[in-house]
Write an enzyme that holds these catalytic residues in place. Structure first.
Site, PDB file in Angstrom:
ATOM      1  N   TYR A 127      -7.889  -8.214  14.858  1.00  0.00           N
ATOM      2  CA  TYR A 127      -8.774  -7.012  14.359  1.00  0.00           C
ATOM      3  C   TYR A 127      -9.498  -7.010  15.678  1.00  0.00           C
ATOM      4  O   TYR A 127     -10.325  -7.911  16.351  1.00  0.00           O
ATOM      5  CB  TYR A 127      -9.754  -7.514  13.369  1.00  0.00           C
ATOM      6  CG  TYR A 127      -9.084  -7.497  11.931  1.00  0.00           C
ATOM      7  CD1 TYR A 127      -8.602  -8.539  11.273  1.00  0.00           C
ATOM      8  CD2 TYR A 127      -9.358  -6.339  11.071  1.00  0.00           C
ATOM      9  CE1 TYR A 127      -8.038  -8.638  10.268  1.00  0.00           C
ATOM     10  CE2 TYR A 127      -8.894  -6.506   9.834  1.00  0.00           C
ATOM     11  CZ  TYR A 127      -8.048  -7.501   9.271  1.00  0.00           C
ATOM     12  OH  TYR A 127      -7.551  -7.808   7.952  1.00  0.00           O
ATOM     13  N   TYR A 157     -11.862 -12.837   3.177  1.00  0.00           N
ATOM     14  CA  TYR A 157     -10.701 -12.534   3.724  1.00  0.00           C
ATOM     15  C   TYR A 157      -9.601 -12.915   2.796  1.00  0.00           C
ATOM     16  O   TYR A 157      -8.728 -12.284   2.279  1.00  0.00           O
ATOM     17  CB  TYR A 157     -10.586 -12.816   5.007  1.00  0.00           C
ATOM     18  CG  TYR A 157      -9.205 -12.152   5.780  1.00  0.00           C
ATOM     19  CD1 TYR A 157      -8.210 -13.193   5.892  1.00  0.00           C
ATOM     20  CD2 TYR A 157      -9.076 -10.781   5.868  1.00  0.00           C
ATOM     21  CE1 TYR A 157      -7.011 -12.662   6.582  1.00  0.00           C
ATOM     22  CE2 TYR A 157      -8.016 -10.280   6.614  1.00  0.00           C
ATOM     23  CZ  TYR A 157      -6.911 -11.182   6.954  1.00  0.00           C
ATOM     24  OH  TYR A 157      -5.839 -10.603   7.454  1.00  0.00           O
ATOM     25  N   PRO A 166      -9.241   0.211   4.649  1.00  0.00           N
ATOM     26  CA  PRO A 166      -8.324  -0.797   4.801  1.00  0.00           C
ATOM     27  C   PRO A 166      -8.841  -1.970   5.471  1.00  0.00           C
ATOM     28  O   PRO A 166      -8.155  -3.043   5.779  1.00  0.00           O
ATOM     29  CB  PRO A 166      -7.021  -0.211   5.221  1.00  0.00           C
ATOM     30  CG  PRO A 166      -7.334   0.998   5.801  1.00  0.00           C
ATOM     31  CD  PRO A 166      -8.820   1.407   5.214  1.00  0.00           C
TER      32      PRO A 166
HETATM   33  P1  FAS Z   1      -1.647   4.064  -5.951  1.00  0.00           P
HETATM   34  O1  FAS Z   1      -2.314   5.281  -5.170  1.00  0.00           O
HETATM   35  O2  FAS Z   1      -0.826   3.124  -5.010  1.00  0.00           O
HETATM   36  O3  FAS Z   1      -0.709   4.507  -7.158  1.00  0.00           O
HETATM   37  C1  FAS Z   1      -1.009   5.650  -7.813  1.00  0.00           C
HETATM   38  C2  FAS Z   1       0.335   6.199  -8.485  1.00  0.00           C
HETATM   39  O4  FAS Z   1      -0.163   7.349  -9.600  1.00  0.00           O
HETATM   40  C3  FAS Z   1       1.051   7.066  -7.483  1.00  0.00           C
HETATM   41  O5  FAS Z   1       2.615   6.536  -7.674  1.00  0.00           O
HETATM   42  C4  FAS Z   1       0.893   8.477  -7.499  1.00  0.00           C
HETATM   43  O6  FAS Z   1       2.109   9.035  -7.387  1.00  0.00           O
HETATM   44  C5  FAS Z   1       0.631   8.478  -9.101  1.00  0.00           C
HETATM   45  N1  FAS Z   1       0.181   9.688  -9.573  1.00  0.00           N
HETATM   46  C6  FAS Z   1      -1.058  10.249  -9.013  1.00  0.00           C
HETATM   47  N2  FAS Z   1      -1.244  11.458  -9.595  1.00  0.00           N
HETATM   48  C7  FAS Z   1      -0.455  11.617 -10.788  1.00  0.00           C
HETATM   49  C8  FAS Z   1      -0.370  12.395 -11.876  1.00  0.00           C
HETATM   50  N3  FAS Z   1      -1.443  13.403 -12.080  1.00  0.00           N
HETATM   51  N4  FAS Z   1       0.560  11.859 -12.966  1.00  0.00           N
HETATM   52  C9  FAS Z   1       1.084  10.877 -12.842  1.00  0.00           C
HETATM   53  N5  FAS Z   1       0.977  10.070 -11.791  1.00  0.00           N
HETATM   54  C10 FAS Z   1       0.205  10.235 -10.672  1.00  0.00           C
HETATM   55  N6  FAS Z   1      -4.714  -1.151   0.993  1.00  0.00           N
HETATM   56  C11 FAS Z   1      -4.796  -2.595   1.753  1.00  0.00           C
HETATM   57  O7  FAS Z   1      -4.831  -3.326   1.106  1.00  0.00           O
HETATM   58  N7  FAS Z   1      -4.380  -2.343   3.096  1.00  0.00           N
HETATM   59  C12 FAS Z   1      -3.912  -1.332   3.672  1.00  0.00           C
HETATM   60  O8  FAS Z   1      -3.565  -1.316   4.939  1.00  0.00           O
HETATM   61  C13 FAS Z   1      -3.839  -0.031   3.158  1.00  0.00           C
HETATM   62  N8  FAS Z   1      -3.279   1.113   3.459  1.00  0.00           N
HETATM   63  C14 FAS Z   1      -3.625   2.155   2.942  1.00  0.00           C
HETATM   64  C15 FAS Z   1      -2.960   3.630   3.566  1.00  0.00           C
HETATM   65  C16 FAS Z   1      -3.146   4.632   2.852  1.00  0.00           C
HETATM   66  C17 FAS Z   1      -2.653   6.092   3.304  1.00  0.00           C
HETATM   67  C18 FAS Z   1      -3.565   4.767   1.420  1.00  0.00           C
HETATM   68  C19 FAS Z   1      -3.602   5.992   0.523  1.00  0.00           C
HETATM   69  C20 FAS Z   1      -3.919   3.537   0.714  1.00  0.00           C
HETATM   70  C21 FAS Z   1      -3.798   2.348   1.603  1.00  0.00           C
HETATM   71  N9  FAS Z   1      -4.178   0.980   1.091  1.00  0.00           N
HETATM   72  C22 FAS Z   1      -4.276  -0.123   1.502  1.00  0.00           C
HETATM   73  C23 FAS Z   1      -4.895   0.988  -0.296  1.00  0.00           C
HETATM   74  C24 FAS Z   1      -3.544   1.160  -1.392  1.00  0.00           C
HETATM   75  O9  FAS Z   1      -2.615  -0.186  -0.761  1.00  0.00           O
HETATM   76  C25 FAS Z   1      -4.166   1.018  -2.566  1.00  0.00           C
HETATM   77  O10 FAS Z   1      -4.949   0.106  -2.994  1.00  0.00           O
HETATM   78  C26 FAS Z   1      -2.929   0.680  -3.535  1.00  0.00           C
HETATM   79  O11 FAS Z   1      -1.986   1.531  -3.561  1.00  0.00           O
HETATM   80  C27 FAS Z   1      -3.521   0.658  -5.017  1.00  0.00           C
HETATM   81  O12 FAS Z   1      -2.572   0.861  -5.873  1.00  0.00           O
HETATM   82  P2  FAS Z   1      -2.616   1.755  -7.280  1.00  0.00           P
HETATM   83  O13 FAS Z   1      -3.980   1.425  -7.791  1.00  0.00           O
HETATM   84  O14 FAS Z   1      -1.547   1.385  -7.984  1.00  0.00           O
HETATM   85  O15 FAS Z   1      -2.973   3.277  -6.775  1.00  0.00           O
HETATM   86  C1  PHB Z   2      -1.640  -3.881   7.235  1.00  0.00           C
HETATM   87  O1  PHB Z   2      -0.671  -4.933   7.638  1.00  0.00           O
HETATM   88  O2  PHB Z   2      -1.161  -2.720   7.033  1.00  0.00           O
HETATM   89  C2  PHB Z   2      -2.897  -4.340   7.114  1.00  0.00           C
HETATM   90  C3  PHB Z   2      -3.416  -5.681   7.642  1.00  0.00           C
HETATM   91  C4  PHB Z   2      -4.704  -6.092   7.465  1.00  0.00           C
HETATM   92  C5  PHB Z   2      -5.777  -4.905   7.161  1.00  0.00           C
HETATM   93  C6  PHB Z   2      -5.180  -3.670   6.921  1.00  0.00           C
HETATM   94  C7  PHB Z   2      -3.877  -3.289   6.710  1.00  0.00           C
HETATM   95  O3  PHB Z   2      -7.140  -5.027   7.058  1.00  0.00           O
END
Ligand code: FAS
Ligand code: PHB
Length: 389
Positions: A200, A384, A292
């Protein structure tokens, strides 16, 4: 059609819940808007707390994760190039696991048919009905036909933009939100990571993060303006800025290479209280979002589902409703502590355009304190690796 639990969304939350319910003989159907290919094309989280890896082990679906994941016993801060190693395992006795969310999702989807976890893909116009009655139902359209699923409980696992949170009446919920004035530009490249653990980096030019998915696949990020676009960032520009921000000590170990994925994610903190209404229960990103920075998003989804699955199973098997009635309160207690940690790290490590000189000095003093204080490093370490359930 009738099922015990209708699950909206086939991300980690919905998939974990579907498998945990089926493991106890409780019927469920996952209704997903996208195709399986689309869901598996998403690149999201990378660092897993034991709350997440334990679910894979509990389901007996951890074989590939055990083989392909990487164990991390520490994290590294680079403060304008000065290296600070926080030995999280020495401090807490716990470690984190690096295994992409995409792989978790793949393992859960691949095992769904044999485990009786039914998934309806490419369902459009998904709508929740009578969530505050004893016989709620879900409708959707697919292949030009309208479908209805009668159910006993509904789990809203449809992420931040899904319909489930909206199905809770405004008078029954209150949202808390902070939108950050920057985003993360992330790239994935098939080159070796520059360090054996996550870095980080806090730099005068902005935040950067060095992570990975395997010994041959790196995952890196740089903080960018909230209105920036991927088109402004050639791979060369990304690598040059990334190396500058993580500092010369680490930069000399960076192997650059063509990006196989490049995208900008906005950063926000968000919580919806309550996470339940009648027979509807929210879990994961449908109820909360974290920046994140603390690697908490996926892990919070896992703790929500650990609580919710236990409560649902208890209710179906014994009729005992106390756990189900107390789900939101229990989940929110852990959610808010992770929200705080993610907000704290984001505020500490990023450059805020509107910060005055005083706030910049507070950041510097906090970072200096973190370098010098074992107590401060213990706080970072225990958050963490993940707070207790
Ligand atoms: P999700 O958003 O993963 O899943 C929701 C599901 O519902 C999807 O498949 C979607 O298609 C579906 N859905 C949506 N609308 C719908 C509808 N109307 N009808 C039916 N289905 C529908 N977390 C970390 O810890 N580290 C990271 O680096 C990190 N990077 C991320 C980057 C991005 C771009 C995003 C958006 C999130 C990131 N996250 C990260 C957070 C991410 O990991 C979420 O916490 C995780 O996907 C949560 O999982 P779900 O709750 O299942 O939600
Ligand atoms: C990643 O591996 O995508 C990652 C790791 C640590 C973070 C966020 C994303 O805090």
């Amino acid at each position: 059609m009738k099922t015990d639990v209708a699950i909206i969304g086939s991300g980690p939350s919905g998939l974990f819940l579907g498998h945990l319910l089926r493991q106890e003989g409780i019927s469920c159907t996952i209704i997903e808007r996208q195709s399986a290919e689309h869901v598996l094309s998403r690149i999201r989280a990378g660092v897993l707390e034991t709350v997440t890896t334990d679910l894979m082990t509990q389901l007996g679906l951890d074989e590939r994760m055990q083989k392909e994941s990487m164990r991390h016993d520490g994290l590294t801060l680079s403060i304008n190039g000065e290296e600070v190693v926080i030995p999280v395992t020495d401090i807490t006795g716990k470690h984190v696991t690096v295994y992409g969310q995409t792989e978790i999702t793949r393992d859960l989807i691949d095992a769904a048919p044999e485990r009786g976890v039914e998934i309806v893909w490419e369902a459009s116009d998904v709508a929740l009905h009578d969530v505050d009655r004893d016989n709620p139902y879900v409708t959707w359209t697919k292949d030009g036909e309208t479908h209805r699923l009668d159910t006993t409980l509904i789990a809203g696992c449809d992420g931040f933009h899904g319909p489930s949170r909206k199905a809770i009446p405004d008078a029954e919920k209150h949202s808390y939100e902070m939108v950050y004035p920057f985003g993360w530009l992330g790239i994935m490249a098939d080159v070796p990571p520059c360090h054996e653990e996550v870095i980080y980096a806090s730099h005068d030019d902005g935040f950067a993060l060095a992570s990975m998915r395997s010994p041959t696949r790196t995952r890196c990020y740089v903080q960018v303006d909230v209105d920036d676009s991927v088109e402004n960032w050639s791979d060369d520009r990304f690598w040059e800025e990334f190396k500058f921000r993580i500092g010369p000590h680490f930069a000399k170990h960076v192997t650059t290479g063509p990006s196989i994925e490049k995208s900008i994610a906005p950063l926000r903190s968000f919580v919806c209280e309550s996470m339940q209404h009648g027979r509807l229960f929210l879990a994961g990103d449908s109820a909360h979002i974290v920046p994140p920075t603390g690697a908490k998003g996926l892990n919070l989804a896992a703790s929500d589902i650990t609580y919710l699955s236990r409560a649902m199973i208890s209710w179906f098997k014994t009729g005992e409703s106390a756990e189900l009635e107390g789900y939101s309160q229990k989940a929110l207690a852990r959610i808010w502590k992770s929200e705080r940690f993610s907000w704290y790290l984001t505020r500490l490590l990023h450059r805020f355009p509107q910060y005055s000189g005083f706030e910049r000095r507070m950041q510097d003093a906090e970072l200096r304190y973190l370098v010098e204080s074992e107590a401060a490093q213990k706080t970072i370490a225990e958050n963490y690796v993940g707070l207790p359930l």
